[in-house]
Design a protein around this motif. Structure first.
Motif, PDB file in Angstrom:
ATOM      1  N   SER A 289     102.937  80.505  12.994  1.00 51.74           N
ATOM      2  CA  SER A 289     103.134  80.345  14.449  1.00 51.74           C
ATOM      3  C   SER A 289     102.091  80.845  15.151  1.00 51.74           C
ATOM      4  O   SER A 289     101.497  80.324  16.109  1.00 51.74           O
ATOM      5  CB  SER A 289     104.656  80.987  14.811  1.00 51.74           C
ATOM      6  OG  SER A 289     104.601  80.755  16.248  1.00 51.74           O
ATOM      7  N   PHE A 290     101.655  82.032  14.983  1.00 51.57           N
ATOM      8  CA  PHE A 290     100.679  82.697  15.684  1.00 51.57           C
ATOM      9  C   PHE A 290      99.241  81.874  15.444  1.00 51.57           C
ATOM     10  O   PHE A 290      98.535  81.831  16.548  1.00 51.57           O
ATOM     11  CB  PHE A 290     100.563  84.320  15.324  1.00 51.57           C
ATOM     12  CG  PHE A 290      99.323  84.876  15.805  1.00 51.57           C
ATOM     13  CD1 PHE A 290      99.302  85.216  17.169  1.00 51.57           C
ATOM     14  CD2 PHE A 290      98.028  84.984  15.338  1.00 51.57           C
ATOM     15  CE1 PHE A 290      98.256  85.952  17.837  1.00 51.57           C
ATOM     16  CE2 PHE A 290      97.080  85.723  15.923  1.00 51.57           C
ATOM     17  CZ  PHE A 290      97.001  86.306  17.119  1.00 51.57           C
ATOM     18  N   GLN A 291      98.707  81.527  14.433  1.00 52.51           N
ATOM     19  CA  GLN A 291      97.763  80.709  14.210  1.00 52.51           C
ATOM     20  C   GLN A 291      97.624  79.507  14.919  1.00 52.51           C
ATOM     21  O   GLN A 291      96.595  79.055  15.419  1.00 52.51           O
ATOM     22  CB  GLN A 291      97.456  80.732  12.746  1.00 52.51           C
ATOM     23  CG  GLN A 291      97.007  81.908  11.868  1.00 52.51           C
ATOM     24  CD  GLN A 291      96.853  81.547  10.432  1.00 52.51           C
ATOM     25  OE1 GLN A 291      97.315  80.813   9.770  1.00 52.51           O
ATOM     26  NE2 GLN A 291      96.294  82.845   9.803  1.00 52.51           N
ATOM     27  N   LYS A 292      98.959  78.814  14.657  1.00 51.59           N
ATOM     28  CA  LYS A 292      99.056  77.652  15.446  1.00 51.59           C
ATOM     29  C   LYS A 292      98.767  77.703  17.044  1.00 51.59           C
ATOM     30  O   LYS A 292      98.109  76.643  17.676  1.00 51.59           O
ATOM     31  CB  LYS A 292     100.265  76.893  15.133  1.00 51.59           C
ATOM     32  CG  LYS A 292     100.432  75.615  15.716  1.00 51.59           C
ATOM     33  CD  LYS A 292     102.103  75.105  15.267  1.00 51.59           C
ATOM     34  CE  LYS A 292     102.559  74.245  16.393  1.00 51.59           C
ATOM     35  NZ  LYS A 292     103.805  74.004  16.247  1.00 51.59           N
ATOM     36  N   ASN A 293      99.212  78.637  17.555  1.00 54.33           N
ATOM     37  CA  ASN A 293      99.387  78.826  18.995  1.00 54.33           C
ATOM     38  C   ASN A 293      97.990  79.560  19.612  1.00 54.33           C
ATOM     39  O   ASN A 293      97.866  79.459  20.930  1.00 54.33           O
ATOM     40  CB  ASN A 293     100.644  79.527  19.555  1.00 54.33           C
ATOM     41  CG  ASN A 293     101.891  78.854  19.326  1.00 54.33           C
ATOM     42  OD1 ASN A 293     101.761  77.492  19.231  1.00 54.33           O
ATOM     43  ND2 ASN A 293     102.803  79.407  19.075  1.00 54.33           N
ATOM     44  N   PHE A 294      97.506  80.476  18.953  1.00 58.63           N
ATOM     45  CA  PHE A 294      96.559  81.327  19.441  1.00 58.63           C
ATOM     46  C   PHE A 294      95.159  80.585  19.290  1.00 58.63           C
ATOM     47  O   PHE A 294      94.697  79.958  18.507  1.00 58.63           O
ATOM     48  CB  PHE A 294      96.406  82.563  18.804  1.00 58.63           C
ATOM     49  CG  PHE A 294      95.340  83.547  19.132  1.00 58.63           C
ATOM     50  CD1 PHE A 294      95.326  84.381  20.323  1.00 58.63           C
ATOM     51  CD2 PHE A 294      94.229  83.770  18.460  1.00 58.63           C
ATOM     52  CE1 PHE A 294      94.403  85.119  20.797  1.00 58.63           C
ATOM     53  CE2 PHE A 294      93.163  84.720  18.561  1.00 58.63           C
ATOM     54  CZ  PHE A 294      93.223  85.323  20.121  1.00 58.63           C
ATOM     55  N   ARG A 295      94.398  80.977  20.501  1.00 52.08           N
ATOM     56  CA  ARG A 295      92.901  80.463  20.519  1.00 52.08           C
ATOM     57  C   ARG A 295      92.280  81.264  21.519  1.00 52.08           C
ATOM     58  O   ARG A 295      92.531  81.745  22.405  1.00 52.08           O
ATOM     59  CB  ARG A 295      92.833  78.795  21.030  1.00 52.08           C
ATOM     60  CG  ARG A 295      93.219  78.617  22.567  1.00 52.08           C
ATOM     61  CD  ARG A 295      92.968  76.987  22.742  1.00 52.08           C
ATOM     62  NE  ARG A 295      92.925  76.912  24.014  1.00 52.08           N
ATOM     63  CZ  ARG A 295      94.116  76.758  24.961  1.00 52.08           C
ATOM     64  NH1 ARG A 295      95.153  76.755  24.322  1.00 52.08           N
ATOM     65  NH2 ARG A 295      93.912  76.489  26.035  1.00 52.08           N
ATOM     66  N   ILE A 296      90.687  81.011  21.325  1.00 51.47           N
ATOM     67  CA  ILE A 296      89.893  81.946  22.108  1.00 51.47           C
ATOM     68  C   ILE A 296      89.033  80.914  22.866  1.00 51.47           C
ATOM     69  O   ILE A 296      88.338  80.096  22.173  1.00 51.47           O
ATOM     70  CB  ILE A 296      89.028  82.879  21.457  1.00 51.47           C
ATOM     71  CG1 ILE A 296      89.760  83.905  20.988  1.00 51.47           C
ATOM     72  CG2 ILE A 296      87.987  83.534  22.204  1.00 51.47           C
ATOM     73  CD1 ILE A 296      89.265  85.150  20.132  1.00 51.47           C
ATOM     74  N   ASP A 297      88.886  80.840  24.170  1.00 49.37           N
ATOM     75  CA  ASP A 297      88.040  79.932  24.922  1.00 49.37           C
ATOM     76  C   ASP A 297      86.782  80.884  25.624  1.00 49.37           C
ATOM     77  O   ASP A 297      87.144  81.649  26.432  1.00 49.37           O
ATOM     78  CB  ASP A 297      88.788  79.222  26.149  1.00 49.37           C
ATOM     79  CG  ASP A 297      90.110  78.337  25.533  1.00 49.37           C
ATOM     80  OD1 ASP A 297      89.864  77.753  24.467  1.00 49.37           O
ATOM     81  OD2 ASP A 297      91.039  77.957  26.061  1.00 49.37           O
ATOM     82  N   VAL A 298      85.791  80.351  25.297  1.00 51.16           N
ATOM     83  CA  VAL A 298      84.726  81.088  25.701  1.00 51.16           C
ATOM     84  C   VAL A 298      84.065  80.230  27.081  1.00 51.16           C
ATOM     85  O   VAL A 298      84.047  79.167  27.059  1.00 51.16           O
ATOM     86  CB  VAL A 298      83.358  80.898  24.801  1.00 51.16           C
ATOM     87  CG1 VAL A 298      81.961  81.477  25.526  1.00 51.16           C
ATOM     88  CG2 VAL A 298      83.683  81.694  23.602  1.00 51.16           C
ATOM     89  N   VAL A 299      84.596  81.280  28.179  1.00 50.17           N
ATOM     90  CA  VAL A 299      84.264  80.607  29.468  1.00 50.17           C
ATOM     91  C   VAL A 299      82.843  80.818  30.070  1.00 50.17           C
ATOM     92  O   VAL A 299      82.238  79.853  30.552  1.00 50.17           O
ATOM     93  CB  VAL A 299      84.965  81.607  30.488  1.00 50.17           C
ATOM     94  CG1 VAL A 299      84.704  80.963  31.726  1.00 50.17           C
ATOM     95  CG2 VAL A 299      86.463  81.201  30.253  1.00 50.17           C
TER      96      VAL A 299
ATOM     97  N   PHE B 226      85.605  85.357  27.991  1.00 51.89           N
ATOM     98  CA  PHE B 226      86.607  84.613  27.191  1.00 51.89           C
ATOM     99  C   PHE B 226      87.754  84.698  27.613  1.00 51.89           C
ATOM    100  O   PHE B 226      88.336  85.604  28.198  1.00 51.89           O
ATOM    101  CB  PHE B 226      86.161  84.708  25.740  1.00 51.89           C
ATOM    102  CG  PHE B 226      86.719  86.065  25.450  1.00 51.89           C
ATOM    103  CD1 PHE B 226      87.751  86.439  24.876  1.00 51.89           C
ATOM    104  CD2 PHE B 226      85.579  87.075  25.215  1.00 51.89           C
ATOM    105  CE1 PHE B 226      88.056  87.938  24.407  1.00 51.89           C
ATOM    106  CE2 PHE B 226      85.856  88.332  25.021  1.00 51.89           C
ATOM    107  CZ  PHE B 226      87.034  88.751  24.442  1.00 51.89           C
ATOM    108  N   ASP B 227      88.627  83.851  27.258  1.00 46.31           N
ATOM    109  CA  ASP B 227      90.299  83.653  27.661  1.00 46.31           C
ATOM    110  C   ASP B 227      90.831  83.734  26.081  1.00 46.31           C
ATOM    111  O   ASP B 227      90.622  83.042  25.281  1.00 46.31           O
ATOM    112  CB  ASP B 227      90.608  82.431  28.354  1.00 46.31           C
ATOM    113  CG  ASP B 227      90.288  82.418  29.688  1.00 46.31           C
ATOM    114  OD1 ASP B 227      89.788  83.586  30.190  1.00 46.31           O
ATOM    115  OD2 ASP B 227      89.948  81.406  30.228  1.00 46.31           O
ATOM    116  N   MET B 228      91.656  84.636  26.031  1.00 50.62           N
ATOM    117  CA  MET B 228      92.803  84.458  25.024  1.00 50.62           C
ATOM    118  C   MET B 228      93.996  83.997  25.432  1.00 50.62           C
ATOM    119  O   MET B 228      94.831  84.434  25.949  1.00 50.62           O
ATOM    120  CB  MET B 228      92.832  86.138  24.247  1.00 50.62           C
ATOM    121  CG  MET B 228      91.521  86.681  23.777  1.00 50.62           C
ATOM    122  SD  MET B 228      91.498  88.523  23.663  1.00 50.62           S
ATOM    123  CE  MET B 228      92.823  88.773  22.537  1.00 50.62           C
ATOM    124  N   VAL B 229      94.122  82.641  24.698  1.00 48.64           N
ATOM    125  CA  VAL B 229      95.269  81.889  25.017  1.00 48.64           C
ATOM    126  C   VAL B 229      96.365  82.055  23.939  1.00 48.64           C
ATOM    127  O   VAL B 229      96.242  82.009  22.842  1.00 48.64           O
ATOM    128  CB  VAL B 229      95.062  80.658  25.314  1.00 48.64           C
ATOM    129  CG1 VAL B 229      96.075  79.536  25.569  1.00 48.64           C
ATOM    130  CG2 VAL B 229      93.820  80.370  26.332  1.00 48.64           C
TER     131      VAL B 229
END
Length: 187
Positions: free
Chosen positions: A27-37, A46-49
């Motif tokens: 579930s964590f791998q599915k929902n977590f992402r890092i967006d480089v701003v 970066f944003d940790m979503v």
């Protein structure tokens, strides 16, 4: 871009009786992402979503603790006739960022004396004096005086006839045992 309005979480096991809310890696791998701003030579933003704000704050603190930095650690003030007290001046100097390539320095042992492989020596000797070439009609202190320093990070003002003479040692790396509580930057 939306902001996180609350950092309180109920995302831990046992918060709600009879509800299965154990942490799950899939579930964590599915929902977590890092967006480089933003990314450039010196900075990354970066944003940790999809992660709890407390965990994001823990990552932020780890990054702050592990990035080697240089800062003025020792200040020897020989002459200070400005309106700024010696202790305040030394504190302000410690806040000035030192831009140096950490690959050119080695870690300093606490027991060792400072040397050229782990220390930068800085010295400033400056006096504010009247500019003989200044216009008689001028009222701008930058024109009336040589080496006039207005308000800034180091000084609250080096005025007429004031002097600074100090010597600083900048050590590598500066290890801070505890950081003041800083707000978590969450998005």
């Amino acid at each position: 871009m939306s902001r996180c309005t609350t950092v309180h979480t109920t995302d831990f096991p046992g918060n709600y009786p009879g509800f299965q809310d154990d942490w799950d890696m899939k579930s964590f791998q599915k929902n977590f992402r890092i967006d480089v701003v933003h990314l450039d030579e010196n900075n990354i933003e970066f944003d940790m979503v999809g992660i709890d704000a407390a965990i994001a704050n823990a990552f932020r603190r780890i990054l702050l603790a592990e990035v080697p930095t240089m800062a003025i650690e020792k200040v020897f003030i020989y002459n200070n006739t400005s309106i700024v007290q010696d202790e305040v001046l030394a504190h302000r100097l410690g806040l000035v960022p030192i831009k140096a390539d950490p690959r050119l320095f080695e870690y300093k042992n606490i027991e060792q004396e400072a040397s050229e492989i782990d220390t930068i020596q800085l010295q400033l000797k400056i006096k504010c004096s009247r500019n003989p070439r200044a216009s008689k009609e001028s009222s701008d202190p930058r024109e009336l005086y040589l080496n006039h320093i207005g308000r800034g990070a180091v000084s609250a003002g080096l005025r007429r006839s004031s002097k600074y003479y100090f010597y600083c040692l900048t050590m590598y790396p500066v290890k801070v045992n505890s950081y003041p509580p800083l707000p978590a930057v969450t998005v």
